[in-house]
Design an enzyme around this catalytic site. Structure first.
Site, PDB file in Angstrom:
ATOM      1  CE  LYS A 190     -36.917 -47.843  -6.488  1.00 11.14           C
ATOM      2  NZ  LYS A 190     -36.401 -48.338  -5.205  1.00 11.14           N
ATOM      3  CB  SER A 387     -33.710 -48.942  -3.150  1.00  8.45           C
ATOM      4  OG  SER A 387     -33.964 -49.065  -4.534  1.00  8.45           O
TER       5      SER A 387
END
Length: 588
Positions: A190, A387
């Site tokens: 991430k 996402s």
């Protein structure tokens, strides 16, 4: 005297009424002119002119009045372009397409894949394509490579040098102003917070960026190699030798183009393709004329295609267009309306988003659950559905993505700006404090987040990630541990995501519509686009339209700096808990 005043007031009122009515009449005429009100027929033996200039957008955003007054910027809408190519394919009077190539910018190669597929399908009808440009950027050349003849100016350029990602890092720049970010995240890949907290890419981020950049380039090379009859090895050699600045004569030798031609020579070449005499006029069809033609299919049951593109937000960011943002509550409401609409038999959710607010993504997931319980839902992924964009997609009955779609990025983070050094040290502002509880001053500008608060935030973000895994697990019918293995914030290309069971099929909007109709068991069907665009006269009077025009002009003026500008502009309006891909996907 009072009588005269009343008469004058009446006259003024009547004049004002007629002035308003005149404005609405003119507005209506302009709206009709720009929205396809024309019924101009297409002549036999015509060529459809496609202008590849300006910015490629997911849907048309320029309002008719700004275009009429010259305030709009040049853009090409993906939905309209795809629709127009289909119409040209089915129209027997259209014999070919002329690609007028200029400075053209797309949000992604996935969007270009959609256009390229339609162009190839056009050629399957026995029709031809000619492309011309003074210079071709890599993306434009990727489209032009399908043409039967590629023409370039004798002093033109074919920009073919490979692909690179050049992400931006702002930590040191922010530090000069006394600003830093405190971050908590789940997912080793991430990488979105790195822009604010690091000097360069982490090893994990470099791994994933290398994978998707190389993957996109390999797809481009493979497609161009097939169309041009040049080996992939040769195309990579050309890129390594930077043929961008080579002698244009060599482009013909390399089989990158078919002919060098001045602009005035192009007409003669097109006339030969049309098999008409040099003295004959070329019958051309514009984008506007093609748009005004009747749709190919309008019978049968309705499959709704709902467009959701841009940042996922809790509410519209100030000064930006609502059309280029996914507002969680608004989209959720729209999906629930489609669920209750008996005329809609299936829904295709077209997603092009790198994510944003985790809370807004959860709201849309819940709406998707209600919708899916009533009718089939298929997701069509555009340039990105990552996402938060994947969060809102994962519950669909079926997911279709392009080979080069960026998807996955199943992870979550919290990013909290710390202005305390700017306020207290740089500006010399002093604070005092009275508080009732231990963390009463949490989130104020007077201090940074302490270790105890970070521990609490870590737990909160971990719960958010666990919820994300659960949503994907339910939607994809995978065990949560299996989702976690392919998650960790990892960005996948569509062609790789299908191997990880995050995507079901490689394809575009047409494939998604076909699958939705199949799941709904429809024999005859047509599709309709949503959200339905407002009536022009109402849209012109709305304040949000002014924002849309300004946003469009900013996008055109700032180019690559548009995203960082809007990020800084809206930073305090963003939800602190984010499910998003890196803020800027910089691929050149």
């Amino acid at each position: 005297m009072s009588f005269i005043k009343q008469v004058l007031a009446t006259v003024v009122g009547i004049m004002a009424f007629f002035a308003i009515m005149t404005i609405f009449f003119i507005v209506s005429l302009v709206g009709m002119a720009f929205s396809g009100g024309s019924t101009e027929s297409i002549k036999d033996n015509s060529v459809f002119v496609v202008s590849l200039k300006g910015q490629l957008t997911e849907r048309s955003e320029v309002d008719p009045l700004s275009a009429f007054l010259g305030e709009g910027t040049e853009s090409v809408a993906l939905d309209e372009l795809v629709s127009n190519i289909k119409k040209a394919k089915e129209n027997d009077d259209v014999k070919g397409i002329f690609l007028d190539c200029g400075v053209f910018s797309s949000d992604s190669y996935a969007s270009l894949e959609e256009i390229r597929r339609q162009l190839l399908d056009f050629k399957k009808q026995g029709k031809w394509i000619v492309a011309y440009g003074d210079e071709y950027a890599t993306g434009t050349y990727y489209l032009a490579s399908v043409a039967d003849k590629i023409l370039v100016h004798p002093h033109g350029i074919v920009d073919w040098h490979g692909m690179a990602s050049n992400p931006m890092f702002l930590k040191d720049a922010l530090a000069k102003f006394g600003v830093k970010y405190t971050v908590t995240k789940v997912g080793k890949y991430k990488s979105a917070p790195e822009m604010m907290t690091a000097d360069g890419m982490s090893d994990y981020n470099r791994e994933q960026v290398t994978a998707y950049v190389q993957g996109i380039w390999n797809n481009i090379v493979a497609d161009v190699a097939k169309s041009r009859g040049v080996s992939a090895d040769k195309l990579n050699q050309y890129a390594d030798s930077l043929i961008t600045f080579d002698d244009p004569q060599n482009y013909v030798k390399y089989k990158m183009v078919d002919q060098l031609a001045q602009k005035q020579e192009v007409k003669s070449i097109v006339k030969k393709m049309l098999k008409i005499d040099e003295d004959d006029d070329i019958n051309t069809v514009s984008m506007a004329t093609m748009k005004a033609q009747d749709e190919v299919d309008k019978g049968g049951d309705e499959v709704a295609v709902y467009y959701a593109y841009g940042d996922i937000v809790d509410e519209v960011a100030s000064g930006l267009s609502a059309e280029t943002q996914i507002v969680g509550d608004d989209v959720a409401d729209d999906l629930l309306e489609l669920a209750d609409d008996d005329d809609v038999k299936a829904v295709v959710l077209r997603v092009n988003s790198g994510g944003g607010s985790a809370f807004a993504s959860e709201k849309m997931w819940q709406a998707m659950k209600t919708l899916k319980a009533k009718k089939p839902v298929v997701v069509s992924m555009g340039g990105m559905a990552a996402s938060g964009g994947y969060y809102m997609s994962c519950l669909a009955n079926w997911i279709v993505a392009e080979k080069t779609t960026l998807t996955g990025s199943i992870g979550i983070f919290g990013m909290f700006p710390d202005f305390s050094n700017l306020i207290t040290e740089k500006l010399g502002v002093k604070y005092d404090l009275v508080k009732t509880n231990e963390h009463a001053d949490f989130g104020t500008m007077s201090r940074s987040i302490n270790n105890d608060e970070m521990a609490i935030l870590d737990k909160y973000i971990t719960r958010g990630y666990d919820l994300f895994l659960s949503r994907v697990s339910e939607g994809r019918k995978m065990k949560k541990d299996a989702v976690d293995e392919v998650a960790q914030g990892r960005v996948w290309l569509g062609q790789d995501a299908i191997k990880q069971k995050l995507v079901d099929q490689i394809g575009g909007i047409d494939d998604a519509v076909k699958k939705a109709a199949e799941l709904a068991k429809l024999k005859e069907y047509h599709h309709a686009n949503y959200p339905v665009k407002e009536e022009f006269s109402m849209k012109m009077l709305a304040d949000k339209q002014k924002k849309g025009i300004l946003d469009e002009q900013l996008r055109a003026t700032l180019g690559d700096f548009y995203v960082p500008f809007t990020l800084v502009k809206t930073i305090n309006e963003q939800n602190r808990i984010q499910a998003r891909i890196p803020y800027i996907i910089n691929i050149k």
